[in-house]
Enzyme design. Structure first.
Site, PDB file in Angstrom:
ATOM      1  N   GLY A 243      12.243  -3.145  11.806  1.00  0.00           N
ATOM      2  CA  GLY A 243      11.199  -2.379  11.127  1.00  0.00           C
ATOM      3  C   GLY A 243       9.947  -3.164  10.803  1.00  0.00           C
TER       4      GLY A 243
ATOM      5  CB  ILE B 195      -0.957  -0.026   1.221  1.00  0.00           C
ATOM      6  CG1 ILE B 195      -2.211   0.788   0.964  1.00  0.00           C
ATOM      7  CG2 ILE B 195      -0.259   0.390   2.500  1.00  0.00           C
ATOM      8  CD1 ILE B 195      -3.309   0.567   1.994  1.00  0.00           C
TER       9      ILE B 195
ATOM     10  CG  HIS C  34       5.416  -9.088   5.423  1.00  0.00           C
ATOM     11  ND1 HIS C  34       5.062  -9.067   6.754  1.00  0.00           N
ATOM     12  CD2 HIS C  34       6.148  -7.977   5.220  1.00  0.00           C
ATOM     13  CE1 HIS C  34       5.544  -7.980   7.325  1.00  0.00           C
ATOM     14  NE2 HIS C  34       6.227  -7.299   6.419  1.00  0.00           N
ATOM     15  CG  LEU C  35      10.161 -12.589   0.452  1.00  0.00           C
ATOM     16  CD1 LEU C  35      10.543 -14.054   0.379  1.00  0.00           C
ATOM     17  CD2 LEU C  35      10.002 -12.032  -0.934  1.00  0.00           C
ATOM     18  CG  HIS C  36       9.054  -6.043   2.111  1.00  0.00           C
ATOM     19  ND1 HIS C  36       8.211  -4.939   2.130  1.00  0.00           N
ATOM     20  CD2 HIS C  36       9.166  -6.438   3.403  1.00  0.00           C
ATOM     21  CE1 HIS C  36       7.852  -4.692   3.383  1.00  0.00           C
ATOM     22  NE2 HIS C  36       8.419  -5.579   4.168  1.00  0.00           N
TER      23      HIS C  36
HETATM   24  P1  5GP Z   1       7.078  -4.499   7.466  1.00  0.00           P
HETATM   25  O1  5GP Z   1       7.431  -3.091   7.858  1.00  0.00           O
HETATM   26  O2  5GP Z   1       6.270  -5.194   8.533  1.00  0.00           O
HETATM   27  O3  5GP Z   1       8.231  -5.322   6.968  1.00  0.00           O
HETATM   28  O4  5GP Z   1       6.143  -4.358   6.189  1.00  0.00           O
HETATM   29  C1  5GP Z   1       4.769  -4.179   6.256  1.00  0.00           C
HETATM   30  C2  5GP Z   1       4.349  -3.634   4.917  1.00  0.00           C
HETATM   31  O5  5GP Z   1       2.947  -3.762   4.812  1.00  0.00           O
HETATM   32  C3  5GP Z   1       4.693  -2.151   4.729  1.00  0.00           C
HETATM   33  O6  5GP Z   1       5.533  -2.005   3.602  1.00  0.00           O
HETATM   34  C4  5GP Z   1       3.333  -1.498   4.543  1.00  0.00           C
HETATM   35  O7  5GP Z   1       3.339  -0.463   3.593  1.00  0.00           O
HETATM   36  C5  5GP Z   1       2.449  -2.653   4.126  1.00  0.00           C
HETATM   37  N1  5GP Z   1       1.056  -2.530   4.520  1.00  0.00           N
HETATM   38  C6  5GP Z   1       0.587  -2.146   5.749  1.00  0.00           C
HETATM   39  N2  5GP Z   1      -0.757  -2.170   5.758  1.00  0.00           N
HETATM   40  C7  5GP Z   1      -1.143  -2.582   4.516  1.00  0.00           C
HETATM   41  C8  5GP Z   1      -2.426  -2.796   3.923  1.00  0.00           C
HETATM   42  O8  5GP Z   1      -3.483  -2.635   4.535  1.00  0.00           O
HETATM   43  N3  5GP Z   1      -2.443  -3.187   2.631  1.00  0.00           N
HETATM   44  C9  5GP Z   1      -1.285  -3.406   1.916  1.00  0.00           C
HETATM   45  N4  5GP Z   1      -1.423  -3.791   0.646  1.00  0.00           N
HETATM   46  N5  5GP Z   1      -0.070  -3.211   2.451  1.00  0.00           N
HETATM   47  C10 5GP Z   1       0.003  -2.808   3.733  1.00  0.00           C
END
Ligand code: 5GP
Ligand code: ZN
Length: 113
Positions: free
Chosen positions: A92, A30, A99-101
């Site tokens: 972070g 998002i 999840h994997l980016h």
């Molecule tokens: P983290 O910081 O946990 O590695 O990554 C979480 C990711 O989830 C972030 O890049 C953030 O932008 C994304 N994210 C958070 N909420 C949502 C959502 O409701 N929908 C989508 N598609 N992505 C989300």
């Protein structure tokens, strides 16, 4: 169920899903940090990498294989792309469902921030 990504798995929360199979789904982040930014998540809830069990080996391998396949389909394979998994707040992690980016479409620097 309070988990955001479990809600995306069940369809309770909308997402731009680009790939789905029995084990994983992939959808657009998002708040993209690159021209292409997909998240690849297991359908089953696992909070952090610290919670991985030996029985999850195939699942994690499949997440990486899915990233490879999407990178190829998105034409990122030759130029290069980055995959990232953040574990806990110090790295972070903000959503506590593994999840994997998959990031691509721009030049990345090393070390990461
Ligand atoms: P983290 O910081 O946990 O590695 O990554 C979480 C990711 O989830 C972030 O890049 C953030 O932008 C994304 N994210 C958070 N909420 C949502 C959502 O409701 N929908 C989508 N598609 N992505 C989300
Ligand atoms: Zn979850």
């Amino acid at each position: 169920m309070e988990c955001l990504f479990c809600k995306i798995v069940t369809g309770e929360l909308p997402a731009k899903i680009t790939y789905q199979d029995d084990l994983v789904i992939a959808f657009d982040d998002i708040n993209p940090q690159a021209p292409q930014h997909k998240l690849i998540i297991p359908q089953k809830h696992i909070a952090t990498l610290n919670d991985l069990q030996h029985e999850d080996n195939e699942l994690i391998g499949h997440m990486v294989q899915t990233a490879k396949m999407l990178a190829k389909n998105l034409n990122l394979a030759d130029d290069g792309y980055r995959i990232v998994m953040n574990c806990n707040a110090g790295a972070g992690q903000t959503v506590f469902h593994v999840h994997l980016h998959l990031l691509g479409g721009r030049q990345f620097i090393w070390p990461p921030g």
